[in-house]
Design an enzyme around this catalytic site. Structure first.
Site, PDB file in Angstrom:
ATOM      1  N   GLU A 140       3.209   2.863  10.466  1.00 45.60           N
ATOM      2  CA  GLU A 140       3.510   4.135   9.807  1.00 45.60           C
ATOM      3  C   GLU A 140       2.767   5.208   9.810  1.00 45.60           C
ATOM      4  OE1 GLU A 140       4.067   6.778   7.449  1.00 45.60           O
ATOM      5  OE2 GLU A 140       4.146   5.578   5.781  1.00 45.60           O
ATOM      6  N   CYS A 185       2.794  11.508   4.276  1.00 48.12           N
ATOM      7  CA  CYS A 185       3.365  11.619   5.439  1.00 48.12           C
ATOM      8  C   CYS A 185       4.573  12.301   5.643  1.00 48.12           C
ATOM      9  CB  CYS A 185       3.382  10.407   6.344  1.00 48.12           C
ATOM     10  SG  CYS A 185       1.793   9.370   6.131  1.00 48.12           S
ATOM     11  N   LYS A 195      -6.902  -4.803   3.925  1.00 45.81           N
ATOM     12  CA  LYS A 195      -7.799  -3.843   3.694  1.00 45.81           C
ATOM     13  C   LYS A 195      -7.346  -2.517   3.134  1.00 45.81           C
ATOM     14  CE  LYS A 195      -9.734  -0.907   6.122  1.00 45.81           C
ATOM     15  NZ  LYS A 195     -10.219   0.113   4.949  1.00 45.81           N
TER      16      LYS A 195
END
Ligand code: SIN
Length: 495
Positions: free
Chosen positions: A265, A299, A190
């Site tokens: 993550e 990130c 997804k």
């Protein structure tokens, strides 16, 4: 905002292969539509780019069934046969890199040069894991009794459910799907509803590369319904997610019900440490690369800057000068070096962090404000004299704001850097080799960049400690989360 896909937006894409722009999901080797659709908008213009099918629980369950059906044949193929398909997919991505980059810029906002870089980065994971597929070696262990032989093998974990984010619409997919397919797993993916077009274009090329039906399935639309299937269906044996820490925790908790293997993550809060003995040219270049890549929406972006008193003013002035020189604009046109934020909500968060820092006594060296225009643009910003308790230092800002905090001693810098529940990436700039080892060892992070602001590559393990995640992606470690370890204990006949 237009209610239907804007023809102008599509023409501006100027795709050489217009068929790469898909609005249907990919399930069991077929392109599937839905009763309703959702808008994908260009964050630089606010115009609707596409209206993909809103798929949900039914399509997700069908996709899991297709992945489960495809699993035995795919995992039974010799590793080389799987690798050959991954290599063909890699080649096709490079062949159509410009189209993929243009689609990515249009749906995500990053400048075209960065999108081209991400397409190459994404392709590299497929090449790397095609090579790794053939080296999933087991071991033999000396038996515990004279008539015992012990052999350890690694087998594909099974059907993988994957949820990927909008900030890297292609690379976060291949970093998960590459190792999964390489070792013989099948996947239901997804992608983010903000950026599904890159994922669907990758699927077109995967099909052309010869990936058998059901091996890779893509469903998007109703995120809660699809997420629920991927985290609770017992046929899904492994779940992998890249995204925010709160959502990752919630999804991992759901996976507990069927004891799935889980890789996460999650968010970071990267400290960027500049010591008095640093090479300031390198430190400024590293700060620019780390902080302003993808408009600060990674990130591993430097989130808070700790600068030692002796170089504080010089570093601050040079960073502000470099940030002020960035060209901000629409990634598809002009010499753009920084695009918009993904949406208005993201811009509000950045504005809140800046206001909080200024309220605590910070000074604006450059930028500091939202920009006019249809997209969620924000000025590249450098703030001096940020307090260590500011929101900028406590939460991931995910925007183009560098907040500078002054420190005096190495111990103080390490304590400030480690004072967070996150532990993804950290950066250190120093010319003192002893300090490199001392500080590199003391930082509680999964990745530490030393005299560099760019640490991402397919050959190195990527992942965090503490609440930044579980498992590692990329590198030789990247296959570990997609295999189960099996022990064969053999009793041999006495002579
Ligand atoms: C991320 O932001 O999640 C990934 C960044 C990278 O791979 O460099």
């Amino acid at each position: 905002m237009n209610a239907v896909a804007s023809l102008g937006e599509r023409q501006r894409l100027a795709l050489q292969r217009p068929d790469l722009l898909r609005e249907q999901g990919f399930v069991g080797g077929a392109w599937v539509g839905g009763a309703t659709a959702f808008d994908v908008t260009n964050p630089a213009t606010g115009d609707v780019l596409a209206r993909p099918a809103r798929l949900g629980r039914t399509e997700a369950e069908t996709a899991v069934a297709a992945a489960a059906a495809a699993l035995p044949a795919w995992s039974a193929r010799p590793a080389k046969a799987r690798a050959d398909i991954l290599k063909a997919w890699h080649r096709l991505i490079l062949q159509h890199a410009e189209d993929l980059a243009r689609l990515m810029t249009a749906e995500q906002g990053k400048p075209l040069a960065e999108a081209r870089g991400e397409v190459a980065y994404a392709a590299a994971f497929l090449e790397w894991f095609a090579e790794e597929a053939r080296r999933v070696y087991g071991v033999t262990i000396p038996g515990h009794m004279a008539d015992k032989r012990i052999v350890v093998t690694h087998e594909a974990v099974g059907v993988v459910g994957a949820i990927t984010p909008w900030n890297f619409p292609a690379a976060m997919i291949t970093r998960k799907v590459g190792p999964a397919l390489a070792v013989g797993c099948t996947v239901v993916l997804k992608p983010s509803e903000l950026t599904p077009l890159s994922a669907l274009a990758l699927a077109v090329l995967a099909e052309e590369a010869g990936l058998p039906e059901g091996v890779l399935n893509i469903v998007m639309g109703d995120a809660p319904e699809i997420g629920d299937v991927l985290t609770t269906d017992p046929r899904v044996r492994k779940f992998t997610f890249t995204g925010s820490t709160p959502v990752g925790k919630m999804l991992a908790a759901r996976c507990a019900g069927t004891v799935k293997r889980v890789s996460l993550e999650l968010g970071g809060n990267a400290p960027f440490l500049v010591f008095d003995d640093a090479d300031l040219d390198k430190a400024v270049a590293g700060a620019m690369a780390s902080k302003f890549r993808n408009t600060g929406q990674t990130c591993v972006c430097a989130n808070r800057f700790y600068v030692q008193a002796g170089v504080y003013d010089a570093f601050a002035a040079r960073l502000a000068e470099a940030a002020a020189a960035l060209n901000v604009g629409d990634g598809l046109s002009g010499p753009t070096e920084q695009g918009p934020l993904i949406d208005e909500r993201a811009r509000e968060k950045v504005s809140t962090h800046v206001a909080d820092a200024l309220g605590g006594g910070a000074r604006v060296l450059t930028g500091g404000a939202a920009m006019d225009g249809p997209g969620a643009f924000f000025e590249p910003t450098v703030l001096a004299d940020v307090g260590p308790g500011a929101l900028l230092c406590r939460e991931e800002t995910f925007g183009p704001v560098a907040g500078l905090v002054r420190f005096e001693t190495e111990a103080e810098a390490i304590a400030l850097a480690n004072d967070t529940s996150a532990g993804l990436a950290a950066y250190v700039f120093t010319r003192d080799n002893a300090r490199v080892w001392r500080v590199g060892g003391a930082l509680q992070y999964g990745m530490v960049g030393i005299n560099t602001g760019l640490i991402s590559t397919e050959v190195a393990p990527f992942g965090g400690v503490k609440e930044s995640g579980l498992g590692r992606e990329g590198s030789l470690y990247g296959v570990r989360d997609y295999v189960d370890t099996k022990t064969l204990c053999l009793e041999v006949e006495p002579e």
